[in-house]
Scaffold this motif. Structure first.
Motif, PDB file in Angstrom:
ATOM      1  N   THR A 158      46.775  40.205  45.419  1.00 44.61           N
ATOM      2  CA  THR A 158      47.816  39.343  45.978  1.00 44.61           C
ATOM      3  C   THR A 158      49.101  39.558  45.185  1.00 44.61           C
ATOM      4  OG1 THR A 158      47.419  37.455  44.497  1.00 44.61           O
ATOM      5  CG2 THR A 158      46.029  37.619  46.472  1.00 44.61           C
ATOM      6  N   ASP A 159      50.111  38.775  45.502  1.00 44.99           N
ATOM      7  CA  ASP A 159      51.360  38.813  44.748  1.00 44.99           C
ATOM      8  C   ASP A 159      51.350  37.807  43.603  1.00 44.99           C
ATOM      9  OD1 ASP A 159      52.514  40.813  46.288  1.00 44.99           O
ATOM     10  OD2 ASP A 159      53.314  39.388  47.759  1.00 44.99           O
ATOM     11  N   ASN A 160      50.212  37.165  43.379  1.00 48.55           N
ATOM     12  CA  ASN A 160      50.101  36.148  42.334  1.00 48.55           C
ATOM     13  C   ASN A 160      49.621  36.760  41.022  1.00 48.55           C
ATOM     14  OD1 ASN A 160      50.772  34.083  44.213  1.00 48.55           O
ATOM     15  ND2 ASN A 160      48.646  34.058  44.916  1.00 48.55           N
ATOM     16  N   SER A 161      50.081  36.195  39.937  1.00 41.27           N
ATOM     17  CA  SER A 161      49.626  36.652  38.622  1.00 41.27           C
ATOM     18  C   SER A 161      48.156  36.290  38.414  1.00 41.27           C
ATOM     19  CB  SER A 161      50.479  35.992  37.530  1.00 41.27           C
ATOM     20  OG  SER A 161      50.082  36.410  36.251  1.00 41.27           O
ATOM     21  N   HIS A 162      47.486  37.017  37.521  1.00 45.15           N
ATOM     22  CA  HIS A 162      46.062  36.821  37.205  1.00 45.15           C
ATOM     23  C   HIS A 162      45.250  36.388  38.436  1.00 45.15           C
ATOM     24  CE1 HIS A 162      48.211  33.097  35.767  1.00 45.15           C
ATOM     25  NE2 HIS A 162      47.265  32.496  36.479  1.00 45.15           N
ATOM     26  N   ASP A 163      45.142  37.288  39.383  1.00 46.88           N
ATOM     27  CA  ASP A 163      44.550  36.923  40.673  1.00 46.88           C
ATOM     28  C   ASP A 163      43.098  37.363  40.855  1.00 46.88           C
ATOM     29  OD1 ASP A 163      45.218  39.632  40.751  1.00 46.88           O
ATOM     30  OD2 ASP A 163      45.718  39.613  42.876  1.00 46.88           O
ATOM     31  N   HIS A 164      42.493  37.989  39.832  1.00 44.58           N
ATOM     32  CA  HIS A 164      41.106  38.424  39.995  1.00 44.58           C
ATOM     33  C   HIS A 164      40.490  38.622  38.608  1.00 44.58           C
ATOM     34  CE1 HIS A 164      37.846  39.712  42.512  1.00 44.58           C
ATOM     35  NE2 HIS A 164      37.796  40.943  42.003  1.00 44.58           N
ATOM     36  N   ILE A 165      39.146  38.586  38.548  1.00 46.67           N
ATOM     37  CA  ILE A 165      38.456  38.668  37.266  1.00 46.67           C
ATOM     38  C   ILE A 165      37.087  39.318  37.478  1.00 46.67           C
ATOM     39  CG2 ILE A 165      37.345  36.388  37.485  1.00 46.67           C
ATOM     40  CD1 ILE A 165      37.937  35.930  34.496  1.00 46.67           C
ATOM     41  N   GLY A 166      36.603  40.019  36.452  1.00 47.75           N
ATOM     42  CA  GLY A 166      35.292  40.648  36.527  1.00 47.75           C
ATOM     43  C   GLY A 166      34.732  40.867  35.137  1.00 47.75           C
ATOM     44  N   ILE A 167      33.576  41.483  35.057  1.00 40.25           N
ATOM     45  CA  ILE A 167      32.900  41.734  33.783  1.00 40.25           C
ATOM     46  C   ILE A 167      32.719  43.235  33.606  1.00 40.25           C
ATOM     47  CG2 ILE A 167      30.770  41.386  32.456  1.00 40.25           C
ATOM     48  CD1 ILE A 167      30.517  38.666  33.903  1.00 40.25           C
ATOM     49  N   VAL A 168      33.187  43.744  32.473  1.00 33.36           N
ATOM     50  CA  VAL A 168      33.157  45.185  32.211  1.00 33.36           C
ATOM     51  C   VAL A 168      31.728  45.639  31.923  1.00 33.36           C
ATOM     52  CG1 VAL A 168      33.956  47.019  30.666  1.00 33.36           C
ATOM     53  CG2 VAL A 168      35.511  45.146  31.290  1.00 33.36           C
ATOM     54  N   LEU A 169      31.310  46.691  32.607  1.00 32.04           N
ATOM     55  CA  LEU A 169      30.000  47.293  32.366  1.00 32.04           C
ATOM     56  C   LEU A 169      30.123  48.576  31.552  1.00 32.04           C
ATOM     57  CD1 LEU A 169      28.339  46.838  35.876  1.00 32.04           C
ATOM     58  CD2 LEU A 169      28.304  45.282  33.908  1.00 32.04           C
ATOM     59  N   ALA A 170      31.241  49.274  31.715  1.00 28.67           N
ATOM     60  CA  ALA A 170      31.451  50.509  30.957  1.00 28.67           C
ATOM     61  C   ALA A 170      32.918  50.894  31.045  1.00 28.67           C
ATOM     62  CB  ALA A 170      30.582  51.642  31.496  1.00 28.67           C
TER      63      ALA A 170
END
Length: 226
Positions: A163-175
């Motif tokens: 989106t055009d919004n700041s901090h709009d998504h999150i996840g967990i790093v696997l590698a």
């Protein structure tokens, strides 16, 4: 008292009380090691790699292609922390942060649904960013910050990815594989399902949250309802 002085000797009665507290807080008793020394026992917590467990669980769940609908029992588990009667509507195509919260809670990174005196709940990405920058945490690292390289078990926060919004998504790093990150996400691309995918390291990443393995939620300030 125990967490402030983990090396102190405890009586058998104190150990029993400590075990009861661990049970109440959802901390596995397997972490407790008692050594007999004369008439007292010394209790130690073996700090485990919770970030590794976080990545393992996130990878397992994300591969199941959880669907963000009330009929999916796996999705029901993700939503069960939030008391809203219309939580399924609230999180519809908007549950990436709730997925991260669920994974953290399941591996022993215990957090309230809203950190005391903060405006937003951890069902939203902004609350994770806010929490990670508190004076008592300082877990946030900006993308390309000197001396920091993302690792398995870190939490990645994206910037205007979908989106055009700041901090709009999150996840967990696997590698971390060169210029790419392998990540586990709930609500991938806002399409209402979980998955594992590669993201470009140089594209729309605000930063990372690296939760210290020894972190325990412990609020000592004055609670001010907001």
């Amino acid at each position: 008292m125990y967490f402030q002085n983990p090396g102190r000797s405890l009586s058998k009665i104190e150990i029993s009380r400590l075990e009861n507290v661990f049970t109440e807080l959802g901390i596995s008793k397997e972490k407790i090691k008692a050594d007999v020394n004369v008439n007292v026992q010394t209790v130690n917590i073996n700090i485990e790699d919770r970030r590794s467990k976080l990545a393992d669980l996130a990878e397992t769940l994300a591969r199941q292609n959880i669907i963000g609908t009330p009929g999916d029992k796996r999705y029901q588990e993700i939503c069960r922390y939030w008391p809203d009667s219309d939580i399924y509507k609230v999180l519809e195509a908007n549950w990436c942060a709730a997925f991260v919260y669920h994974c953290c809670m399941k591996v022993g990174i215990k957090l309230p649904i809203r950190y005391p005196n903060r405006m937003y709940r951890l069902a939203g990405v902004g609350a994770w960013l806010d929490w990670a920058q508190l004076a008592e945490t300082v877990f946030f690292y900006r993308d390309m910050q000197e001396g920091f390289e993302p690792e398995r078990g870190d939490i990645v926060i994206y910037e205007k990815l979908l989106t055009d919004n700041s901090h709009d998504h999150i996840g967990i790093v696997l590698a971390c594989d060169g210029d790419q990150l392998l990540v586990a996400e709930g609500n991938t691309d806002n399409k209402n399902y979980s998955s594992i995918l590669y993201r470009e390291r140089g594209h729309c990443i605000l930063g990372y949250i690296r939760v210290d393995d020894s972190y325990q939620f412990n609020f000592q300030g004055e609670y001010r309802p907001v």
